[in-house]
Design an enzyme around this catalytic site. Structure first.
Site, PDB file in Angstrom:
ATOM      1  N   LYS A  16     -66.838 -44.863   7.110  1.00 14.02           N
ATOM      2  CA  LYS A  16     -65.403 -44.951   6.794  1.00 14.02           C
ATOM      3  C   LYS A  16     -64.646 -45.179   8.086  1.00 14.02           C
ATOM      4  CE  LYS A  16     -62.545 -44.641   3.283  1.00 14.02           C
ATOM      5  NZ  LYS A  16     -62.711 -44.966   1.870  1.00 14.02           N
ATOM      6  N   ASP A  67     -58.950 -49.656   1.789  1.00 21.65           N
ATOM      7  CA  ASP A  67     -58.630 -48.328   1.254  1.00 21.65           C
ATOM      8  C   ASP A  67     -57.099 -48.248   1.295  1.00 21.65           C
ATOM      9  OD1 ASP A  67     -60.102 -45.537   0.632  1.00 21.65           O
ATOM     10  OD2 ASP A  67     -58.318 -45.055   1.773  1.00 21.65           O
TER      11      ASP A  67
END
Ligand code: NDP
Length: 450
Positions: free
Chosen positions: A125, A165
């Site tokens: 991430k 995201d």
């Protein structure tokens, strides 16, 4: 000796002030207790200690110039958490609230989510505390280029493949892809969520939201219920919320809410998808404007939110889809949802519910799909984009959607079967955590102590 307790205490000491990461780690490790009792060999390989430690964390300076020529500095992050199952895969978040703890919790969750898809992808991430709100298009482009000017050396189609995201959609992916290409000279599948004309997959944009609804469908089906005709509460107004609402409408449900950082829209006749897309995908404006298009709807300002939670969860509905951000369902929100008769919660956002809220939902034995299972459709479709890139093909929307439907059904089955195996048939949190962990842990053991 309590390995789990000791590991969690160790984390607090070695990574101080990372509360979101402790929350995510505590939930996963607590769920593993019955597995570890039955299969103590995981301890012999120090899997618990290894799995909470990222393989690599990269932090860097992002220096960019605004339209007035003023220089700004932001923090950039990429966490490469676990590559036992494949190249690191996970989104990039651009939001003012981003910090090391948030990126770490997201990366940790991603390991188990990716494992649950059954595809060959490891967990990672990244992101930045850059706030895209109010920035011009050229400022966004300069920031994305500056961000990629450092990130490019750490990623690649077979090592680490970021996606979008919060705050990172098709536009940002495009600017970052362009900069990667300029720096490396390679036109390759290094990012997913790309434009359809230049390597993107049909259905990727829709996948997380659609998948969250498919997961709800499977949870309801297991209880002899269906989604058609149900009143649904949805939070968020971004990528995940929009395509959750689109799929709910397509399946004949009635989504009556959406929300952003300004407030909540309540539209009892059903959210108008065209207006929502116009405001958020085209104009990038506030949801406040929604009521100008639909005077019969109400806008609840963020200032009027209840102190212990969120207005959206105080509306009356049957199904709930949190699709905004972490910890957006508090214990008081969960209590309100249960009191209003909600009997199914499918999380589009990551770690949508606080630990106390999860406790309330599980105790009530309603259908509850945690984010790492319910929102895995996005990353699964990203992997389908990678497969199309490496074979130089583009599949039809119908083919991608069919595969997404199958992946979501498989994830639900894996979670439900594992929950049953450990004698907690209604606990999909336990099912998701054990099923995801077991796959990664077994691969880690097979690959030796590294
Ligand atoms: P977007 O940026 O497209 O949308 C996020 C939405 O949530 C916006 O409406 C935003 O409001 C609102 N929001 C975000 N943070 C806050 C906050 N702190 N307080 C109030 N509102 C907030 O993001 P996505 O839709 O892509 O992501 C939503 C969630 O889904 C995240 O938890 C993400 O991690 C998760 N997710 C996303 C995937 C994807 O494929 N995109 C995949 C799997 C999970 P505003 O516009 O006013 O900022």
């Amino acid at each position: 000796m309590d390995y789990i307790h000791d590991t969690l205490s160790g984390l607090r000491q070695s990574s101080p002030a990372q509360k979101e990461f402790y929350q995510a780690a505590e939930e996963v490790l607590d769920c593993l207790r019955p597995l570890l009792e039955q299969y103590p060999h995981y301890h012999d390989h120090a899997i618990i200690e290894r799995i909470v430690e990222p393989e690599r964390q990269i932090m860097f300076r992002v220096c960019w110039t605004d339209d007035a020529g003023k220089v700004h500095v932001n923090k950039g992050y990429r966490i490469q958490f676990n590559s036992a199952l494949g190249p690191y895969k996970g989104g990039l978040r651009f939001h003012s609230s981003v910090n090391a703890s948030i990126i770490k919790f997201l990366g940790f969750e991603q390991i188990f989510k990716n494992a649950l898809t059954g595809l060959s992808i490891g967990g990672g991430k990244g992101g930045s505390n850059f706030d895209p709100k109010g920035k011009s298009d050229t400022e966004i482009m300069r920031f994305c280029q500056a961000f990629m000017s450092e990130l490019y050396r750490h990623i690649g189609p077979n090592t680490d493949v970021p996606a979008g995201d919060i705050g990172v959609g098709g536009r940002e992916i495009g600017y970052m892809f362009g900069q990667y290409k300029r720096l490396t000279g390679h036109y390759e599948g290094v990012l997913t969520g790309k434009g359809l004309d230049w390597g993107g997959s049909l259905g990727r944009k829709e996948a997380t939201g659609y998948g969250t609804v498919y997961f709800a469908q499977d949870m309801l089906m297991a209880r002899g219920e269906e989604i058609k005709g149900k009143t649904c509460l949805v939070s968020g107004a971004g990528n995940v919320a929009i395509y959750t609402i689109e799929k709910l409408l397509e399946l004949g449900a009635l989504p009556i809410s959406c929300s952003d950082s300004n407030g909540t829209v309540h539209h009892p006749e059903g959210i108008d998808l065209d207006t929502l897309k116009l405001l958020k995908e085209v104009k990038r404006s506030s949801l406040r404007e929604y009521v100008e298009h639909h005077p019969q709807a109400t806008f609840i300002d963020i200032q009027d939110y209840p102190e212990d939670g969120h207005a959206v969860w105080r509306l009356k509905g049957e199904l709930a889809f949190p699709c905004a951000t972490q910890n957006e369902v508090t214990e008081a929100d969960a209590t309100a949802l249960l009191e209003s008769g909600v009997y199914c919660v499918s999380e589009g956002s990551n770690m949508a519910s606080t630990a106390e809220a999860v406790g309330r939902l599980l105790e009530a034995q309603i259908a509850y799909g945690p984010g790492k299972a319910a929102n895995a459709g996005g990353v699964a479709t990203s992997q389908l984009e990678m497969a199309q890139n490496s074979s130089m093909q583009q599949w039809s929307l119908a083919k991608v959607d069919k595969k997404l439907r199958t992946v979501m059904a498989d994830i639900h089955r894996r979670c439900a079967t594992t929950a049953k195996e450990f004698e907690q048939p209604n606990n999909l949190v336990l099912g998701a955590n054990i099923a995801g962990f077991r796959k990664v842990a077994d691969a880690m053991i097979a690959q030796g102590h590294c």
